[in-house]
Design an enzyme around this catalytic site. Structure first.
Site: not given
Ligand code: GLA
Length: 356
Positions: A22, A107, A157
């Site tokens: 993360e 969200g 993502d």
């Molecule tokens: C969000 C961002 C990703 C990543 C995550 C944390 O989902 O869009 O790019 O940084 O937070 O891992």
């Protein structure tokens, strides 16, 4: 010859859950997401402009096929930004007309906006007969996210949404973009529990965290955090130290999680997810009391592993649970939760974006 009506085509892009890794993506580190069996479906015919309506939203999108012109508000921002990014890559301006529907809760930390971007991009490329490499499409969608809402996110993502494989997590090196599918052990299910606490990274501390991390990395001369050990951080203190330490240790936990998945080492998976959650709580400071409580409840109910997932400041936890205990653990977590109404979903790791 009579003109034939344009064929209706349907495209699906999944949301994702990140198993571990993360806030490692935007410094070129390692992530381990799985695409979910929740997604955004775009049902369209080729058209001159981009005209879309969405279940659950009154606002419609009606923009030029290259995304130019006045920027829409709301969900249309993502559509316009995707069209503009693809136009910049040379996509011919063929439009789409039809509907958008989503099963990804917004969200909740499951990448509803990335799923929308990737679904629209997949449709726009298909109707214009443009074949982009999956990670080129993902990068265009990442850029669209930043263009639409100003969030300086990484590629996690959108990459998960294009690369997903059934019953596998995807190990992605966000620096080299090398990736491989890692089988999830048979008998383990993915349990995602949404705290109900909503966040939008436009206004969360997401951009601050990235800035604080980069301040620490700048002090160290911009090393790749995935190649550092905690012993290399002696020049740092305070907030930059904590931010860099999270990212350095989190990259190591991604590697170790892949090994533990391959060996079916459940004790190790539990320790790694626990370590990740504590590092996000204490060093990166992105968990909330609700997320901390959900993780504790999941372990107490017998989850193999549990941690907050996604950008943080609200959203969901992910847990690995034994198939035969999955329903019981899900209801114990929801019933034990004292900070609102949590929603538990047992999910399957699924295929990436595709025409259906
Ligand atoms: C969000 C961002 C990703 C990543 C995550 C944390 O989902 O869009 O790019 O940084 O937070 O891992």
């Amino acid at each position: 010859m009579a003109a034939t009506a344009a064929a209706t085509r349907r495209f699906l892009a999944p949301g994702r859950v990140n198993l571990i890794g993360e806030h490692t993506d935007y410094s070129g580190g390692l992530v381990l997401p799985a695409a979910l069996d929740l997604g955004v479906t775009v049902t369209v015919t080729a058209a001159e402009r981009i005209r879309l309506h969405s279940d659950g939203h009154t606002a419609r999108v009606d923009i030029a096929a290259d995304g130019s012109g006045d920027r829409p508000v709301g969900w249309g921002r993502f559509v316009a930004a995707v069209a503009a990014q693809l136009a910049a890559l040379g996509r011919p301006p063929v439009g789409i007309e039809g509907s958008v529907s989503s099963t990804v809760p917004p969200g909740a930390g499951l990448s509803s906006s990335a799923a929308l971007e990737v679904a629209v991009a997949t449709a726009l490329c298909a109707v214009a007969d443009v074949a982009l490499e999956p990670l080129v499409l993902a990068a265009a969608c990442r850029n669209a996210e930043e263009e639409a809402v100003g969030v300086p996110c990484g590629i996690l993502d959108q990459a998960a949404s294009v690369l997903g494989e059934p019953d596998h997590a995807i190990l992605l090196d966000c620096g080299s973009l090398a990736h491989e599918a890692v089988p999830l052990p048979a008998g383990l299910r993915l349990l995602v529990v949404d705290s109900g606490e909503r966040h939008a990274h436009e206004s969360s501390g997401y951009a601050d965290r990235r800035r604080e991390l980069e301040a620490g990395l700048a002090t160290l001369g911009w090393p790749a955090p995935a190649e550092l050990s905690p012993d290399d951080l002696g020049a740092l203190e305070g907030i930059p130290l904590r931010r860099v330490r999270h990212v350095v240790t989190e990259n190591a936990r991604v590697r170790d999680t892949v090994a533990a998945l391959r060996h079916g080492d459940e004790a190790q998976l539990g320790a790694l997810f626990r370590g990740s959650h504590e590092s996000m709580r204490d060093d990166y400071e992105i968990t909330t009391l609700a997320l901390d409580e959900l993780v504790d409840l999941a372990y107490a109910a017998g989850a193999v592993a549990a941690r907050m997932t996604g950008g943080g400041f609200g959203g969901s936890i992910v847990a690995l649970v034994h198939e035969d205990a999955a329903e019981r653990i899900a209801s114990e977590v929801v019933e034990g939760f004292t900070r609102g109404a949590a929603i538990a979903r047992l999910c399957a790791a699924s295929a990436g974006a595709r025409e259906v």
